[in-house]
Design an enzyme around this catalytic site. Structure first.
Site, short mmCIF file in Angstrom:
data_model
loop_
_atom_site.label_atom_id
_atom_site.label_comp_id
_atom_site.label_asym_id
_atom_site.label_seq_id
_atom_site.Cartn_x
_atom_site.Cartn_y
_atom_site.Cartn_z
CD GLU A 280 -1.88 7.74 9.35
OE1 GLU A 280 -2.79 6.96 9.29
OE2 GLU A 280 -1.56 8.42 8.29
CG HIS B 168 -6.53 0.73 1.98
ND1 HIS B 168 -5.66 1.38 0.91
CD2 HIS B 168 -5.69 0.22 2.69
CE1 HIS B 168 -4.41 1.20 1.28
NE2 HIS B 168 -4.30 0.58 2.31
CB CYS C 281 -1.04 0.03 1.20
SG CYS C 281 -1.90 -1.42 1.04
#
Lengths: 269, 401
Positions: B303, B326, B162
C-alpha cells in the site's frame, strides 16, 4: 428510467444434464429430450498448477461457464468487468472448517481459509484470466441470479461497458445439505453489452414487478429451477433458445420479481 | 460521476455505539482493542469487540434472524436516528425505490460454528433450531435490513472479503445512476467468529499485540467487529456546506494471488487512480488518506508503494485499524464513516499503537490527531482474492469544480 437494458452477447451454461450452451440450446428448444445426469465439472486448466490443485467445485464451475460465455462473445476475459453472484461459497470447504472449529484441533489450513471467502471464485477468475478489472461479488440467497443480473445490467448501462455476469451454485455436504438442499452444481454466465453487436443473441429489458414468476413446463427442469438459485435463469435461457420475443418473469426476492422483455429480433434499438 | 449525498450515517464498533462516542474516542486517541476473551477462543491476540451486542434483542417477528451479526446490525441501525431516516426516506420515495447494499465477509457463520458443536452424536445432524437462510447465509444481514424496514427494492449482500463494504458504494452508485432506485441503504456488518480468528491465525497474520500499522515492528492484524451504515441520495440543489458527498469510487483486481497483495500495489494504485478520476480530482486535492493499513508486513509495504507512486510522500495519512481492529467486511463502511467525521470536524485521526514508523515506507503517516479543515479524503479497502476499492469523499462546500 425504471428499466435496465442490455444485449446478451455470449452464454455459458453448466448444470445437471447441461454440459454447455450449444448442447443445452438443443434441449431447451425441445429438439432433444432432457436427460438428467450429475453436473460434470471440467478441471480448471486455465489456472497455474498450484492454484489448480486448490480449486474447488465453485471455482471450476465459474471458470468453465465464464470462459464459455466470453469465447462465444469473441472477447478477451481480461478486458471485462465482472459480477459474481452465488448463493453460497465452497460448501465442502465450509463444512470442513466448521467441523475442525468444533473439534479439539482448530488449526485449519491457510488454503482452507482463503478458499472460504465468498469471493474465492472471483479471485481465481482474475488470476486465471489476468483480469485487473472491477468485480462485484454478491449473494442474495435464492435471489442471487436476479441480484447479479440487476448489478451487471447497471454496470453495462451506467459505465457503458461490456460486462460478464457469472451466477454459480454448488451443493453442501451433510449435515449442511439438509439445511440448504441444493442438489447439484449449476452455473450460468452471460456477457452483457450496452450496444448491439454482431454477436448479440437477444436484447433484454428488465424491471421490477409484482407478477408471479414463470414456471417451466418440463417437470425436472421446474424442480431444478426451484432448487438451485442460478437455475432461476432457465425461463430466460429457454426464451433465447426458442427465439421468442416475449416477456418472461423471473423469480427474485420474496416480495419482488424481475420482468424481462426478451427481444430476439432486436429490431428497434 | 454525479456525486451522491450521505444524508445520514452511523457507526458502531469497539470505539463506541454511534457517532458521538466514536468521535470522542478518536479525539482521545483511545483504542478499542483488548486481549481476546471471545467465546472459546484460546489465541493470544487482541480484538475489537462490541460488548453491547449480546444484550440486543431482535423484534419478536424476526427471531429467525437471531445471530451475532444481525444483532450487531440492529445495534448499528439504532444509533444516530439512522433507522428513522431510513423510514422517512421510504415514506418519501416508496419501499420499492430504496435499495439495500450491505457488505459482510462472514455474516452469521458463528451460528453454524456453534451448531456444529451440538450435532447429533448418532446421525451427525445439526440441531433443529439451526436456521441457515436467516443466519449463516451471506445474504442474511441484507435480508434482515430489508425486512426490518419493510423494503421491496433491490437488495444484496456484497461479499468480497475486506473490500465488501467499500464496494457497496460502487453498486449503489450504479443502481441510483441507472434510475432503478432513488436512495440506498449502504453499509457493512461483520462480527467476531472463529473462522476468521483461527483462519487469519493459520496464515500467521494475527498479531499477539494490538496491531501496529506501518510500524517497523508490525506483525499482523487485530480482528474487530463493526456495523456502519450510510443513506445515499442524489445531492439536493441547496445542500448544506457540511454535507458529506461521495465523489468517486475506484475498483480493481490484482490478478496476482489469493491471500497476498500485488507486491508493488499495482491493483491498489489503479483503484485509487480511478476513484480520483471519477471524482474529477488530482492527487494533490486529497487532504487525508484513510489507509487500508492492516499492519501485516505485505499489505502495508504494497500500500505504501501504491500511495507514494500516486501521491508522493506528503499527503497526510493513517490507518484507523489500530483503534478499531480490522473489521473485515465492515471496514470499508466503518472507515468511510470515519472519513465523513474527518470532513465534518476537520479531524485527521492519528494512527494508534504505532511507535516506530517503518523507515522503508516513506509516507506521511500521522501518529497524532491533526485538527485542520479537510475538503477531500480518500479511503482504501483491499481484500483476499486481490480485490481493491477506493472511495473519494468530500464536503459539499469543498467542491471547487
Amino acid at each position: 428510467m425504471r428499466t435496465l437494458t442490455a444485449y446478451i452477447e455470449g452464454i455459458g451454461l453448466l448444470g445437471p444434464g447441461f454440459k454447455d450452451w450449444p448442447n443445452s440450446l438443443v434441449i431447451l428448444k425441445g429438439h432433444q429430450p432432457y436427460q438428467a445426469c450429475p453436473t460434470l465439472l471440467p478441471p480448471a486448466l486455465s489456472l497455474p498448477a498450484a492454484e489448480r490443485r486448490r480449486s474447488s467445485n465453485i471455482v471450476k464451475l465459474t471458470l468453465a461457464t465464464g470462459l464459455e460465455a466470453v469465447a462465444a462473445a469473441r472477447l478477451n476475459a481480461a478486458d471485462l468487468p465482472s459480477v459474481f453472484s452465488a448463493s453460497g461459497g465452497d460448501g465442502d470447504n465450509c463444512h470442513e472448517i466448521c467441523q475442525m472449529l468444533a473439534s479439539d484441533d482448530r488449526q485449519i489450513s491457510p488454503t482452507r481459509f482463503h478458499n472460504s471467502v465468498h469471493n474465492a471464485a472471483a479471485g481465481y477468475w482474475s488470476i486465471a484470466t489476468g483480469a485487473m478489472t472491477a468485480s462485484s461479488v454478491l449473494c442474495a440467497h435464492d435471489a442471487s441470479f436476479g441480484a447479479g443480473l440487476l448489478e451487471a445490467l447497471a454496470q453495462a448501462s451506467v459505465d457503458h461497458c461490456q460486462t460478464l455476469l457469472l451466477a454459480c451454485d454448488t451443493r453442501y455436504p451433510e449435515p449442511l445439505h439438509k439445511a440448504r438442499p441444493i442438489q447439484d452444481a449449476f452455473g450460468v454466465a452471460l456477457v452483457l453489452a450496452p450496444t448491439r453487436s454482431l454477436q448479440a443473441l437477444a436484447k433484454i429489458s428488465v424491471s421490477l414487478t409484482d407478477a408471479p414468476a414463470e414456471h417451466l413446463e418440463h417437470p425436472e427442469l421446474e424442480t431444478m429451477r426451484l432448487a438451485i438459485p442460478a437455475a432461476r435463469s432457465l425461463p430466460l435461457l429457454q426464451c433465447i433458445a426458442q427465439r421468442q420475443t416475449t416477456r418472461v418473469v423471473l423469480d427474485y426476492l420474496d416480495n419482488a420479481r424481475l420482468a424481462v422483455d426478451v427481444d430476439v429480433e432486436m429490431s428497434a434499438c | 460521476m454525479n456525486s451522491l449525498w450521505l444524508s445520514h450515517f452511523t457507526a458502531t464498533s469497539s470505539l463506541g455505539c454511534g457517532l458521538s462516542q466514536t468521535l470522542a474516542t478518536i479525539r482521545k486517541q483511545r483504542s478499542g482493542l483488548l486481549p481476546c476473551q471471545f467465546d472459546t477462543v484460546t489465541l493470544d491476540t487482541f480484538i475489537g469487540e462490541v460488548p453491547q451486542v449480546d444484550a440486543v434483542e431482535l423484534p419478536a417477528q424476526m427471531t429467525a434472524f437471531n445471530c451475532r451479526n444481525n444483532r450487531l446490525a440492529l445495534l448499528g441501525l439504532s444509533q444516530d436516528g439512522f433507522a428513522e431516516a431510513v423510514t422517512s426516506a421510504t415514506q418519501k420515495y416508496g419501499a420499492q425505490r430504496v435499495g439495500v447494499f450491505i457488505g459482510t465477509s462472514t455474516a452469521g457463520i458463528l451460528q453454524t460454528e456453534m451448531a456444529y458443536r451440538r450435532r447429533d452424536p448418532q446421525s451427525g445432524a445439526l440441531p433443529t433450531d439451526f436456521i441457515y437462510r436467516t443466519t449463516h447465509n451471506t445474504f442474511s444481514v441484507a435480508d434482515f435490513t430489508r425486512h426490518y424496514f419493510g423494503l421491496s427494492g433491490p437488495a444484496v449482500a456484497v461479499s468480497s472479503a475486506c473490500s465488501s463494504s467499500a464496494k457497496v458504494f460502487a453498486s449503489a452508485r450504479r443502481m441510483i445512476a441507472a434510475g432503478l432506485i432513488d436512495v440506498a441503504v449502504v453499509g457493512g456488518v461483520d462480527s467476531l467468529c472463529l473462522t476468521t480468528l483461527y483462519g487469519f491465525n493459520s496464515l500467521g497474520l494475527i498479531s499477539a499485540q494490538a496491531c501496529r500499522p506501518f510500524d517497523a515492528a508490525r506483525d499482523g492484524i487485530s480482528i474487530g467487529e463493526a456495523a456502519a451504515f450510510a443513506l445515499l441520495e442524489r445531492v439536493p440543489a441547496h445542500g448544506d456546506d457540511d454535507a458529506v458527498l461521495l465523489l468517486g469510487v475506484g475498483e480493481s483486481s490484482d490478478a496476482h494471488h489469493m491471500s497476498s497483495p500485488h507486491p508493488d500495489g499495482l491493483g491498489a494504485r489503479m483503484a485509487m487512480q480511478d476513484a480520483l478520476k471519477m471524482a474529477g480530482l488530482r492527487a494533490g486535492d486529497i487532504d487525508y488518506i484513510n489507509l487500508h493499513g492492516t499492519a501485516t508486513q505485505t499489505n502495508d509495504a504494497a500500500e505504501s508503494k501504491a500511495v507514494v507512486g500516486l501521491f508522493g510522500s506528503d499527503t497526510p495519512c493513517s490507518s484507523t485499524k489500530g483503534a478499531t481492529g480490522h473489521t473485515l467486511g465492515a471496514a470499508g463502511s466503518m472507515e468511510a464513516v470515519i472519513c465523513a467525521l474527518a470532513l465534518q470536524h476537520g479531524l485527521m485521526p492519528g494512527g494508534l499503537n504505532t511507535r516506530q514508523l517503518d523507515p522503508l515506507l516513506p509516507i506521511n503517516y500521522l501518529l497524532d490527531n491533526r485538527e485542520k479543515p479537510v475538503a477531500h479524503v480518500l479511503s482504501n479497502s483491499f481484500g483476499f482474492g486481490g480485490t481493491n476499492c477506493s472511495l473519494v469523499l468530500g464536503r459539499h462546500n469543498g467542491r471547487s469544480h
